[in-house]
Design a protein around this motif. Structure first.
Motif, PDB file in Angstrom:
ATOM      1  N   GLN A 129      30.589  32.267   8.245  1.00 16.15           N
ATOM      2  CA  GLN A 129      29.383  31.691   7.651  1.00 16.15           C
ATOM      3  C   GLN A 129      29.483  30.172   7.515  1.00 16.15           C
ATOM      4  O   GLN A 129      28.632  29.549   6.883  1.00 16.15           O
ATOM      5  N   ARG A 130      30.546  29.619   8.088  1.00  9.92           N
ATOM      6  CA  ARG A 130      30.767  28.169   8.105  1.00  9.92           C
ATOM      7  C   ARG A 130      30.656  27.540   6.715  1.00  9.92           C
ATOM      8  O   ARG A 130      30.054  26.486   6.531  1.00  9.92           O
ATOM      9  N   GLY A 131      31.217  28.240   5.747  1.00  8.13           N
ATOM     10  CA  GLY A 131      31.265  27.722   4.388  1.00  8.13           C
ATOM     11  C   GLY A 131      30.095  28.100   3.510  1.00  8.13           C
ATOM     12  O   GLY A 131      30.156  27.918   2.299  1.00  8.13           O
ATOM     13  N   HIS A 132      29.048  28.658   4.086  1.00  8.94           N
ATOM     14  CA  HIS A 132      27.862  29.037   3.316  1.00  8.94           C
ATOM     15  C   HIS A 132      28.021  30.472   2.806  1.00  8.94           C
ATOM     16  O   HIS A 132      27.285  31.377   3.204  1.00  8.94           O
ATOM     17  N   VAL A 133      28.977  30.659   1.902  1.00  7.14           N
ATOM     18  CA  VAL A 133      29.333  31.983   1.408  1.00  7.14           C
ATOM     19  C   VAL A 133      28.422  32.350   0.238  1.00  7.14           C
ATOM     20  O   VAL A 133      28.161  31.526  -0.649  1.00  7.14           O
ATOM     21  N   ALA A 134      27.975  33.588   0.249  1.00  7.39           N
ATOM     22  CA  ALA A 134      27.068  34.074  -0.797  1.00  7.39           C
ATOM     23  C   ALA A 134      27.737  34.050  -2.167  1.00  7.39           C
ATOM     24  O   ALA A 134      28.952  34.257  -2.290  1.00  7.39           O
TER      25      ALA A 134
ATOM     26  N   LEU B 274      34.099  32.927   5.033  1.00  6.91           N
ATOM     27  CA  LEU B 274      34.127  31.464   5.090  1.00  6.91           C
ATOM     28  C   LEU B 274      34.032  30.971   6.537  1.00  6.91           C
ATOM     29  O   LEU B 274      33.247  30.069   6.843  1.00  6.91           O
TER      30      LEU B 274
END
Length: 181
Positions: free
Chosen positions: A124-129, A121
């Motif tokens: 990836q600044r919230g851009h989680v796979a 989190l």
């Protein structure tokens, strides 16, 4: 060298002084983080309110400390790694669990899932796979848990950024940021 100096109770306005007194009464000291945030009562009260709210959530104290350690390590905040190493110990984490939280290696148990999601989190600044999110659910974490983890990451990131900018003097047993590979 400290960039934003802390505020003593004597320097604070009466309302902020009362808030700092309440912190001291609750935890036995006024950590330099809170004394620094006291320069902005809005910032201090925001953190205290957020911490009070997330402290009443469904995640355990040790799980919240896992999140704080994983976040602080990812954000390179030595003040918070030091503080949360002590707080994590007080919440029941053993030395191996403290390191596991900071290294955030993926795993199948709940603690490992929380730590690895937290690291992902932040990094990836919230851009989680989606695969990472699916692994969380497979570990038994609910959507509500996921949102609570995010709230804890926000609170810890607030303190990390404050300490990293302020260069807050560490007033806990110092823990280095370096981890063995």
């Amino acid at each position: 060298m400290t960039y934003i100096t802390s505020l003593s109770i004597e320097q604070a306005d009466p309302t902020t002084a009362a808030t700092l007194d309440a912190v001291k009464a609750q935890i036995g000291m006024i950590p330099n983080l809170f004394a620094t945030l006291a320069k902005s009562p809005t910032a201090l009260n925001s953190l205290l309110g957020l911490n009070q709210t997330i402290g009443a959530g469904s995640l355990s104290a040790s799980e919240r400390e896992i999140i704080a350690l994983a976040t602080s390590q990812a954000n390179s905040c030595q003040y918070c790694v030091s503080a949360h190493s002590l707080l994590g110990k007080n919440a029941g984490l053993n030395p191996q669990q403290l390191i596991a939280a900071r290294t955030a290696q993926p795993g199948t148990d709940r603690a490992a899932a929380i730590a690895s999601f937290t690291k992902a989190l932040v990094e990836q600044r919230g851009h989680v796979a989606i695969e990472t999110l699916d692994q969380l659910k497979a570990s038994g974490l609910t959507e509500a848990d996921l949102l609570e983890i995010i709230a804890n990451v926000v609170a810890t990131t607030f303190t990390n950024y404050t300490n990293n900018v302020a260069r807050t003097t560490i007033d806990f047993p110092v823990v280095g940021l370096e981890l063995d590979a």
